[in-house]
Structures are given as C-alpha cells and as structure tokens.
Design an enzyme around this catalytic site. Sequence first.
Site, short mmCIF file in Angstrom:
data_model
loop_
_atom_site.label_atom_id
_atom_site.label_comp_id
_atom_site.label_asym_id
_atom_site.label_seq_id
_atom_site.Cartn_x
_atom_site.Cartn_y
_atom_site.Cartn_z
N GLU A 146 4.01 11.03 -4.06
CA GLU A 146 4.60 9.74 -3.74
C GLU A 146 5.34 9.21 -4.96
OE1 GLU A 146 3.13 5.49 -1.81
OE2 GLU A 146 1.77 6.54 -3.19
N LYS A 154 6.66 5.55 4.95
CA LYS A 154 5.24 5.19 4.89
C LYS A 154 4.93 4.05 5.84
CE LYS A 154 1.76 3.93 1.38
NZ LYS A 154 1.60 3.65 -0.07
N CYS A 167 0.04 8.64 0.91
CA CYS A 167 -0.94 7.86 0.15
C CYS A 167 -1.89 7.03 1.01
CB CYS A 167 -0.20 6.99 -0.87
SG CYS A 167 -1.26 6.41 -2.24
#
Length: 278
Positions: free
Chosen positions: A44, A116, A157
């Site tokens: 990330e 995300k 994440c």
Amino acid sequence: MTRSLTCAAVQMRSTTDVATNRDAFETLVRAAASKGAGYVQTPEMTGLIQKNRAALMESIFAQDDDPIVSSAGRLSKELSVWLHVGSTPIDRGDGKVANRAFLFAPDGTLRVSYDKIHMFDVDLDNGESWRESAIYEPGDRAVTADIGKACLGLAICYDVRFPDIFRRQALAGAEILTTPAAFTRQTGEAHWHVLLRARAVENGAFVVSAAQGGTHEDGRETYGHSMIIDPWGRILAEKDDDEPGVIIAEIDLEQVAEARGKIPNLKNIRPFNLVDAQ
C-alpha cells in the site's frame, strides 16, 4: 498437472518523495523478477507516504500522469510479470484522493484497478489518530482478476478486518487473496499475523501481503513483516523485520482445492436470520 506460480512480496519504506519511491520500487521489482517471480506485489502507498493533506495534494498525480503507474506498465512488460502495485495515491480531480491498486499483465496492459473500500478511521491507545476518510474517497466494488494460472482477489490494508470481501472473492473463484498494507506498528504487532492467517484458513486460499516497514519521513511507523501464506494457514515466506526487501515463494495452486475439499465451508454456507431475543 500441477499448477504452480512463483509469487513475490516487495517490502518498502516509502518516503514523501515520489521520484525516490519510484526508484526503490523499480529496483525491488527487478530483484523479485530476477528470483523467478511470475507475480510481484508491492505494498500500500508504494508511490508516496505523506500524512500532511496539503503536501499530499501537491505531490500526487492523476492516474494517466502518475510515475508509479507508468513505470509499472513498462516494467511488467519488460520483465514479463504480473505486477500488482498494492496501492498508490491518485488525484481524482474532485478534491479527493483514491487509494488505488493496479494490476498489470505481462504484456504491460492494465488489467484492473481497485480503490480501497474501508477507511482507516481509528484512535489508538498510543495516541495515534487516523482519519483516512478526510482525504480519501472509498471504493464501492470488490475486484477479482484472472492472472492466467489463478484467480486473484484484490484488497488493501484495513480491508483485511472485513472478512466479507474475501469470502465473496473466494466464492467467485479467487485462489489467491491479497492485502498489501501499511499497517501501523501497534496494530501490526497485535493483529497482523492472526488476521492474514485467518483470511487464508477461512477461505482455503493463498494470501500474499506486501507491507511497508519502518519509520517513515512523515513520522509514522509501519510494521513490515510481508508474508505469503498457504490455504492451511502456514506461513511459506515472511520478511521477519521492517527493512525493505523481497520475499518469494512458489505456490502449488492445487492446494486450494485440497484445502477446500478437507474443510468445505464455502459449500456448507447456509442462510440464516438473526433473532433479537430481548
């Protein structure tokens, strides 16, 4: 016939300078390819780690102009690898930023991107507070992609704490689940290993997680410990520190069917109602 794929996870310590990060990215991706990797994943925020909003907005690019995106397209073709940029910040042009992953095919074409979904809006015990939603616009779609030998599911994440994404990807055929990350040191020490192994076990899938590690120029600390995990929850490779580098493992994709055959929980799912017994 055995289906195998050599996977690499690139661990980085990205800075506040995009050019510096691009150079480190290219060096580490080349190192992974030189070890025989056919699939290479970076963490990330590969292209930039900057928690100051004003400085971030001054440093980022639209997708078509982003140095990491253009470099990844060129490298994937040159090295003939599937290159997965775990994410990099992209200027959406509307005052918000996308935390966006990119998957490039070995011919250099962009196969898919993913924004995300879950924003890291938390207050930690050590006084750290994070409000990703103040800067980033969350995505609204989960993504899978065919990478030739396997089906890949993309996540980033904090998504790892939301198992529904991975379950839906597994039910759609994903054999490799991915969680490139910039986990904080505090949360990483507490939860990184158990969360990644749980996602592998409950879905009978491989998990590949490239991580940021160390103390960054913007002051944050990330945990490192990039990992590759098999469908039975065994750690095949781990960068057992927070230093930049590469881990690699050859995975036998037939193990996915074997694990799902032993524990057929994906087939045993049943609908149910939640009853309030008050």
